[in-house]
Design a protein around this motif. Sequence first.
Motif, mmCIF file in Angstrom:
data_model
loop_
_atom_site.group_PDB
_atom_site.id
_atom_site.type_symbol
_atom_site.label_atom_id
_atom_site.label_comp_id
_atom_site.label_asym_id
_atom_site.label_seq_id
_atom_site.Cartn_x
_atom_site.Cartn_y
_atom_site.Cartn_z
ATOM 1 N N UNK A 19 -95.279 68.312 -2.946
ATOM 2 C CA UNK A 19 -93.850 68.205 -3.188
ATOM 3 C C UNK A 19 -93.095 67.775 -1.935
ATOM 4 N N UNK A 20 -93.466 68.420 -0.839
ATOM 5 C CA UNK A 20 -92.803 68.157 0.436
ATOM 6 C C UNK A 20 -92.862 66.677 0.786
ATOM 7 N N UNK A 21 -94.020 66.072 0.561
ATOM 8 C CA UNK A 21 -94.172 64.656 0.904
ATOM 9 C C UNK A 21 -93.269 63.788 0.021
ATOM 10 N N UNK A 22 -93.178 64.168 -1.253
ATOM 11 C CA UNK A 22 -92.336 63.387 -2.166
ATOM 12 C C UNK A 22 -90.863 63.448 -1.756
ATOM 13 N N UNK A 23 -90.444 64.672 -1.364
ATOM 14 C CA UNK A 23 -89.048 64.828 -0.933
ATOM 15 C C UNK A 23 -88.782 63.958 0.282
ATOM 16 N N UNK A 24 -89.733 63.985 1.225
ATOM 17 C CA UNK A 24 -89.588 63.158 2.425
ATOM 18 C C UNK A 24 -89.459 61.685 2.061
ATOM 19 N N UNK A 25 -90.325 61.253 1.150
ATOM 20 C CA UNK A 25 -90.326 59.848 0.749
ATOM 21 C C UNK A 25 -88.985 59.475 0.148
ATOM 22 N N UNK A 26 -88.440 60.366 -0.673
ATOM 23 C CA UNK A 26 -87.171 60.067 -1.308
ATOM 24 C C UNK A 26 -86.063 59.931 -0.260
ATOM 25 N N UNK A 27 -86.135 60.813 0.717
ATOM 26 C CA UNK A 27 -85.129 60.747 1.774
ATOM 27 C C UNK A 27 -85.173 59.394 2.488
ATOM 28 N N UNK A 28 -86.391 58.920 2.688
ATOM 29 C CA UNK A 28 -86.546 57.625 3.360
ATOM 30 C C UNK A 28 -85.966 56.517 2.488
ATOM 31 N N UNK A 29 -86.281 56.556 1.176
ATOM 32 C CA UNK A 29 -85.738 55.530 0.284
ATOM 33 C C UNK A 29 -84.223 55.556 0.326
ATOM 34 N N UNK A 30 -83.668 56.762 0.361
ATOM 35 C CA UNK A 30 -82.220 56.900 0.323
ATOM 36 C C UNK A 30 -81.589 56.234 1.539
ATOM 37 N N UNK A 31 -82.295 56.249 2.628
ATOM 38 C CA UNK A 31 -81.730 55.682 3.844
ATOM 39 C C UNK A 31 -81.846 54.169 3.880
ATOM 40 N N UNK A 32 -82.681 53.579 2.969
ATOM 41 C CA UNK A 32 -82.949 52.163 3.115
ATOM 42 C C UNK A 32 -81.768 51.315 2.653
ATOM 43 N N UNK A 33 -81.490 50.276 3.369
ATOM 44 C CA UNK A 33 -80.416 49.385 2.948
ATOM 45 C C UNK A 33 -80.710 47.989 3.448
ATOM 46 N N UNK A 34 -80.042 47.014 2.852
ATOM 47 C CA UNK A 34 -80.111 45.663 3.392
ATOM 48 C C UNK A 34 -78.707 45.258 3.774
ATOM 49 N N UNK A 35 -78.645 44.380 4.758
ATOM 50 C CA UNK A 35 -77.335 43.898 5.182
ATOM 51 C C UNK A 35 -77.081 42.546 4.533
ATOM 52 N N UNK A 36 -75.894 42.346 3.995
ATOM 53 C CA UNK A 36 -75.536 41.031 3.464
ATOM 54 C C UNK A 36 -74.313 40.522 4.206
ATOM 55 N N UNK A 37 -74.253 39.208 4.364
ATOM 56 C CA UNK A 37 -73.135 38.623 5.105
ATOM 57 C C UNK A 37 -73.525 38.420 6.548
ATOM 58 N N UNK A 38 -72.582 37.889 7.306
ATOM 59 C CA UNK A 38 -72.894 37.551 8.690
ATOM 60 C C UNK A 38 -72.761 38.753 9.606
ATOM 61 N N UNK A 39 -73.403 38.677 10.743
ATOM 62 C CA UNK A 39 -73.346 39.740 11.732
ATOM 63 C C UNK A 39 -71.883 40.022 12.081
ATOM 64 N N UNK A 40 -71.559 41.282 12.192
ATOM 65 C CA UNK A 40 -70.175 41.633 12.490
ATOM 66 C C UNK A 40 -69.411 41.901 11.216
ATOM 67 N N UNK A 41 -69.562 40.985 10.227
ATOM 68 C CA UNK A 41 -68.819 41.178 8.983
ATOM 69 C C UNK A 41 -69.704 41.569 7.830
ATOM 70 N N UNK A 42 -70.900 42.031 8.139
ATOM 71 C CA UNK A 42 -71.822 42.292 7.032
ATOM 72 C C UNK A 42 -71.465 43.565 6.273
ATOM 73 N N UNK A 43 -71.994 43.649 5.069
ATOM 74 C CA UNK A 43 -71.872 44.869 4.274
ATOM 75 C C UNK A 43 -73.266 45.356 3.933
#
Length: 277
Positions: A19-43
Amino acid sequence: MIILFLFIIISLPRKKSGRRRRVLARRVTRKRYTKVGRKGGYQKIHYVEGVAHKFCSNPNGTCPKLKPLSEFNRRSSAKTGHQDDCRECQNIRNRATNPDRLREQLIEGSTNRRLRGLVTRGKDEKLDIKAIFKRFENKCFNCDEELDINAEKGSGEYELDHTCSIYYWWPLTTNTATLLCGKGKNKCNGKKNRKWPSEFYNKEKLRSLSELTGIDLEIISGGPVMCPDTVETFTSNMEKFISQWKKEKGGQEFMAKEFAKLKKHTGIEVPNELWKE
Ligand SMILES: [Zn+2]
Ligand SMILES: [Zn+2]
């Protein structure tokens, strides 16, 4: 001491399992993001359990919540392809601002009609509705729907279209009006609105419209043209109309728009010193 050491060794692998490993994995997924737009003005587009989310940019503080993209309206020009604030916040904002905007548009529309009327009204006649119905054989010119001449005024049963829009200074006359079915979005008058005839009717219809209204086929087949008669009335008595418009509330805005239109379509320029305050 040895017992404590053993305990730590035994408990270490356990921390990473189950269970512990699954919770950890979920936390990591939650943190993942991609940046869109140009540097400085990205979202950032965040992924919460695989679903794309972004923050609502609403400044009022009740948001911003990380919300699924599906809760944002689309806007192709935005970096994320979606509006900055969520639909919920947008609705609240629209409710707050729209009544005013709508009222302004209505007032602006009726002011324009009234002020334009000062130069076209002389040409509007008392319409002979019977003659118009006879000419169009009691049918909507566009869809052939039978229309009742005795329908109550404002019932939307039929409308008399200027044929060439008042927007381009064309008056409404018995000879040049087009009989169309009512006002709603899917009724012909609603669909035609201020469109130039060539933007609405096909070639065959344009030919028959020209015969029925006496308006030159060339005029209604091409791009929008300002009514030469009304333009002539205006230019031969410019000062009179300008002094009338000047007295009206919203007259300056009205003249700015109408004179720009006049210049664009006829090349006639009204000197600023004649009207600008
Ligand atoms: Zn929001
Ligand atoms: Zn119709």
